[in-house]
Scaffold this motif. Structure first.
Motif, PDB file in Angstrom:
ATOM      1  N   THR A 122      -0.303  -6.983  88.148  1.00 39.07           N
ATOM      2  CA  THR A 122      -1.438  -6.207  87.672  1.00 39.07           C
ATOM      3  C   THR A 122      -2.725  -6.663  88.354  1.00 39.07           C
ATOM      4  N   LEU A 124      -6.153  -6.992  86.537  1.00 38.10           N
ATOM      5  CA  LEU A 124      -6.872  -6.813  85.287  1.00 38.10           C
ATOM      6  C   LEU A 124      -7.558  -8.109  84.867  1.00 38.10           C
ATOM      7  N   ASP A 125      -8.339  -8.015  83.770  1.00 38.30           N
ATOM      8  CA  ASP A 125      -8.878  -9.223  83.156  1.00 38.30           C
ATOM      9  C   ASP A 125      -7.915  -9.762  82.108  1.00 38.30           C
TER      10      ASP A 125
END
Length: 332
Positions: A122, A124-125
């Motif tokens: 991914t 993302l955060d």
């Protein structure tokens, strides 16, 4: 570090002291911070101040990597910078999911070392990970808080009627999604892309792939879908959707979607035959313009388009189980 002098004295920020508000906004990602500027004049003044901007930039530096670790002491996720420094180790604490056979009976239980952590690719955060022998069960990790959420493992009615998938599932292709309530099968041309809106949980149509990809597919009539799956993949590079056209031992082209409304793709990189290996996937363009690849070994490879060099860039445990972490470096 924080300074209440950056916030106008006449402003009101509810019950939050100025220094506390400063520290909170300092941790907010830049994308969300832009929306928060509209809350009030004081927040706009603070977030527009050059001193705050410099402090925010220093806290949200270059992208980090999230990768799985598995050893005799346990398993979990490491957050690492592009120099190979482990900034935080987050041991896995999620409950075990015991594998079962097609009849629902528990199979032989494996040790934590054997049933290792796998990180999904991914950007993302958050970090999405699973376990080697229970890959249908997904976990969402917030590295900043160190908290893990286990996603529901129940299947939709349509999937529940199919033979159960056990052990080594292709988790990257089954990470998220929802079967249409109508059971309608979507039919698209090979080389096209179906898009899914995670916020509305709806399919949003089909995006036609790059023309060179369609031409190549039409010319190679002997290709099966399994072979196409090895030739074509998607990536996010420099904030753009990229189609990776990897003709093994021939060339690898990266085609960037520059205009989604008019479906315009631009080929920005074309790499030679020694880069176009099977199971090699680009996942990041570094600040020095190298294209980093993961390919299932202990090293990330780096290709420099300026001079054509291709070499080991960073040692990791398993470049298949790796993600890009875009969140804050503030740890709890």
């Amino acid at each position: 570090m924080a300074s209440s002098k950056l916030i106008p004295a006449s402003s009101s920020s509810g019950d939050l002291p100025p220094d506390v508000l400063y520290e909170i906004l300092l941790r907010v990602p830049a994308k969300d911070l832009c929306r928060l500027r509209a809350v009030c004049q004081a927040w706009r003044a603070l977030t527009s101040n050059p001193l705050f901007a410099a402090a925010h930039k220093s806290c949200h530096k270059a992208l980090l990597l999230a990768l799985a670790y598995n050893n005799s002491n346990g398993n979990g996720v490491d957050i690492m910078d592009l120099s190979g420094n482990v900034l935080k180790r987050i041991p896995s604490t999620e409950p075990e999911i015991t594998p079962v056979d097609n009849s629902g009976n528990a199979v032989v239980h494996t040790s934590d070392t054997e049933n290792g952590t796998r990180v999904l690719p991914t950007h993302l955060d958050l970090v999405i990970f699973t376990r080697e022998f229970s890959s249908v069960g997904l976990r969402v990790l917030n590295p900043a808080a160190g908290a893990t959420l286990t996603l529901p493992t129940s299947l939709s009615e349509q999937l529940a009627r199919r033979p159960r998938m056990q052990h080594f599932s292709e988790v990257e292709s089954r990470a998220f999604g929802r079967v249409s309530s109508t059971g309608e099968v979507m039919s698209i041309e090979p080389g096209s892309i179906t898009s899914f809106n995670l916020e509305t949980e709806e399919w949003t149509g089909t995006l036609r792939g790059p023309a060179p990809v369609f031409n190549s597919i039409q010319e190679s009539t002997v290709l099966s879908y399994a072979e196409l799956n090895l030739w074509l993949s998607l990536a996010e590079l420099n904030g753009c959707l990229v189609t990776v056209h990897n003709v093994h031992s021939v060339s690898m082209d990266l085609l960037f979607l520059t205009d989604i409304e008019n479906c315009i793709w631009v080929k920005k990189y074309s790499m030679p035959s020694h880069v176009a290996e099977m199971h090699v996937h680009p996942f990041l363009i570094s600040d020095d313009e190298r294209i980093l690849f993961k390919h299932g070994t202990r090293y990330l490879k780096g290709y420099d388009p300026r001079n054509g060099t291709y070499a080991d860039a960073l040692e990791v445990r398993d470049s298949r189980s790796i993600a890009i972490y875009t969140g804050t470096r503030y740890w709890k």
